[in-house]
Design a protein around this motif. Structure first.
Motif, PDB file in Angstrom:
ATOM      1  N   PHE A 123       0.817  -1.212   0.000  1.00  0.00           N
ATOM      2  CA  PHE A 123       0.000   0.000   0.000  1.00  0.00           C
ATOM      3  C   PHE A 123       0.852   1.265   0.000  1.00  0.00           C
ATOM      4  O   PHE A 123       0.511   2.255  -0.647  1.00  0.00           O
ATOM      5  CB  PHE A 123      -0.934   0.005   1.210  1.00  0.00           C
ATOM      6  N   ALA A 124       1.952   1.242   0.733  1.00  0.00           N
ATOM      7  CA  ALA A 124       2.820   2.417   0.789  1.00  0.00           C
ATOM      8  C   ALA A 124       3.425   2.712  -0.577  1.00  0.00           C
ATOM      9  O   ALA A 124       3.564   3.873  -0.973  1.00  0.00           O
ATOM     10  CB  ALA A 124       3.920   2.210   1.831  1.00  0.00           C
ATOM     11  N   ASP A 125       3.768   1.662  -1.319  1.00  0.00           N
ATOM     12  CA  ASP A 125       4.365   1.866  -2.633  1.00  0.00           C
ATOM     13  C   ASP A 125       3.340   2.426  -3.616  1.00  0.00           C
ATOM     14  O   ASP A 125       3.693   3.211  -4.504  1.00  0.00           O
ATOM     15  CB  ASP A 125       4.945   0.553  -3.164  1.00  0.00           C
ATOM     16  N   VAL A 126       2.085   2.039  -3.473  1.00  0.00           N
ATOM     17  CA  VAL A 126       1.037   2.610  -4.320  1.00  0.00           C
ATOM     18  C   VAL A 126       0.966   4.121  -4.104  1.00  0.00           C
ATOM     19  O   VAL A 126       0.911   4.904  -5.055  1.00  0.00           O
ATOM     20  CB  VAL A 126      -0.341   1.972  -4.022  1.00  0.00           C
ATOM     21  N   LEU A 127       0.997   4.533  -2.840  1.00  0.00           N
ATOM     22  CA  LEU A 127       0.919   5.956  -2.542  1.00  0.00           C
ATOM     23  C   LEU A 127       2.169   6.694  -3.019  1.00  0.00           C
ATOM     24  O   LEU A 127       2.079   7.805  -3.564  1.00  0.00           O
ATOM     25  CB  LEU A 127       0.704   6.169  -1.041  1.00  0.00           C
ATOM     26  N   ARG A 128       3.336   6.071  -2.845  1.00  0.00           N
ATOM     27  CA  ARG A 128       4.571   6.691  -3.338  1.00  0.00           C
ATOM     28  C   ARG A 128       4.530   6.849  -4.863  1.00  0.00           C
ATOM     29  O   ARG A 128       4.893   7.896  -5.400  1.00  0.00           O
ATOM     30  CB  ARG A 128       5.782   5.852  -2.927  1.00  0.00           C
ATOM     31  N   ALA A 129       4.085   5.796  -5.555  1.00  0.00           N
ATOM     32  CA  ALA A 129       4.000   5.853  -7.015  1.00  0.00           C
ATOM     33  C   ALA A 129       3.017   6.930  -7.458  1.00  0.00           C
ATOM     34  O   ALA A 129       3.240   7.616  -8.467  1.00  0.00           O
ATOM     35  CB  ALA A 129       3.590   4.489  -7.576  1.00  0.00           C
ATOM     36  N   HIS A 130       1.938   7.078  -6.708  1.00  0.00           N
ATOM     37  CA  HIS A 130       0.960   8.114  -7.044  1.00  0.00           C
ATOM     38  C   HIS A 130       1.577   9.502  -6.943  1.00  0.00           C
ATOM     39  O   HIS A 130       1.423  10.337  -7.845  1.00  0.00           O
ATOM     40  CB  HIS A 130      -0.247   8.011  -6.113  1.00  0.00           C
ATOM     41  N   GLN A 131       2.287   9.759  -5.873  1.00  0.00           N
ATOM     42  CA  GLN A 131       2.900  11.068  -5.688  1.00  0.00           C
ATOM     43  C   GLN A 131       3.945  11.348  -6.767  1.00  0.00           C
ATOM     44  O   GLN A 131       4.037  12.457  -7.291  1.00  0.00           O
ATOM     45  CB  GLN A 131       3.527  11.167  -4.304  1.00  0.00           C
ATOM     46  N   GLU A 132       4.722  10.331  -7.116  1.00  0.00           N
ATOM     47  CA  GLU A 132       5.761  10.504  -8.124  1.00  0.00           C
ATOM     48  C   GLU A 132       5.168  10.714  -9.517  1.00  0.00           C
ATOM     49  O   GLU A 132       5.743  11.421 -10.343  1.00  0.00           O
ATOM     50  CB  GLU A 132       6.692   9.290  -8.130  1.00  0.00           C
ATOM     51  N   SER A 133       4.022  10.100  -9.782  1.00  0.00           N
ATOM     52  CA  SER A 133       3.404  10.203 -11.116  1.00  0.00           C
ATOM     53  C   SER A 133       2.798  11.574 -11.376  1.00  0.00           C
ATOM     54  O   SER A 133       2.617  11.962 -12.530  1.00  0.00           O
ATOM     55  CB  SER A 133       2.318   9.139 -11.273  1.00  0.00           C
ATOM     56  N   ARG A 134       2.431  12.274 -10.297  1.00  0.00           N
ATOM     57  CA  ARG A 134       1.739  13.564 -10.394  1.00  0.00           C
ATOM     58  C   ARG A 134       0.414  13.451 -11.146  1.00  0.00           C
ATOM     59  O   ARG A 134      -0.106  14.431 -11.683  1.00  0.00           O
ATOM     60  CB  ARG A 134       2.630  14.621 -11.038  1.00  0.00           C
ATOM     61  N   ALA A 135      -0.124  12.260 -11.193  1.00  0.00           N
ATOM     62  CA  ALA A 135      -1.431  12.037 -11.807  1.00  0.00           C
ATOM     63  C   ALA A 135      -2.527  12.410 -10.810  1.00  0.00           C
ATOM     64  O   ALA A 135      -2.301  12.418  -9.595  1.00  0.00           O
ATOM     65  CB  ALA A 135      -1.577  10.574 -12.229  1.00  0.00           C
TER      66      ALA A 135
END
Length: 237
Positions: A114-126
């Motif tokens: 779950f933490a990686d999903v949130l990190r990926a979201h922040q990095e994607s800027r989507a």
């Protein structure tokens, strides 16, 4: 890190199990409710706070979970007085949410990070990140492609591969600003609006263990598999 757990549904498809219990509290194995497993996973992943959106039999969830201290989480609640759809509950708590947060259904079993999903979201800027899972459908018929009543192609019993939403999302608060609190908002409506605006969601692809407990046979499978998958689902929790 903050998570929102959607736990306000009536669990109609899972009756009779959900006649007296909200779906997130149906037991898995001998010791755990689904929601307890999710909370333990979030805590182990580094989440420190959580809001649970409750509705149907929400008082039972509140009594069971309490403050969340036993899982080292600060837990608050948002009550859904009338059905608001998948994303509608977020609008009523929008001003209390951080800039980026995780949203998930309270009735899934997965070893997703779950933490990686949130990190990926922040990095994607989507505006929205959707955790996706592969599915394959086998069609038991010969499939015809026709044009103007002429058969132009034929495939014998094909398989169709596609990816589905896992019910886990990374969301940015700004994505919700154009919607009105108190009105229903479905996940489908949000995604279609973003696509129409030319601001597509980001896909987080996952191929591990995932089970959406929506029907009695899904629930039976979850119980049958939990002993084997316990160390996978509760690692570090």
């Amino acid at each position: 890190m903050h998570a929102v757990i959607l736990a306000g549904g009536k669990g109609v498809r899972l009756r009779p199990y959900t006649t007296a219990l909200p779906k997130p509290l149906v037991p898995i194995g001998d010791q755990h409710a689904i929601l307890e497993i999710v909370l333990r996973q979030l805590s182990a992943a580094g989440f420190t706070s959580c809001t649970i959106a409750i509705g149907h039999l929400g008082h039972i969830i509140r009594a069971y979970v309490g403050s969340g201290s036993r899982w080292r989480l600060r837990i608050g609640y948002s009550t859904e007085e009338s059905p608001l759809g998948t994303m509608g509950p977020l609008l009523t708590m929008r001003d209390r949410l951080p800039e980026h947060f995780l949203v998930m259904n309270g009735d899934i079993l997965t070893d997703l990070d779950f933490a990686d999903v949130l990190r990926a979201h922040q990095e994607s800027r989507a505006p929205l990140t959707i955790a996706t899972y592969p599915r394959e459908v086998h069609i038991d018929f010969g499939v015809l492609t026709t044009e103007e009543r002429r058969v132009v192609a034929f495939t014998e019993k094909p398989s169709v591969d596609y990816r589905v939403s896992m019910g886990v999302y990374g969301v940015s608060r700004e994505t919700l600003t154009s919607y009105t609190p108190g009105l229903p908002l479905g996940f489908d409506e949000l995604v279609l609006d973003l696509l129409k605006a030319g601001n597509p969601p980001h896909a987080y692809e996952f191929d591990g263990y995932w089970l959406d407990i929506g029907r009695p046979d899904d629930y039976d499978r979850a119980n049958a598999e939990f002993t084997t998958h316990r160390s996978l689902l509760l690692k570090g929790a």
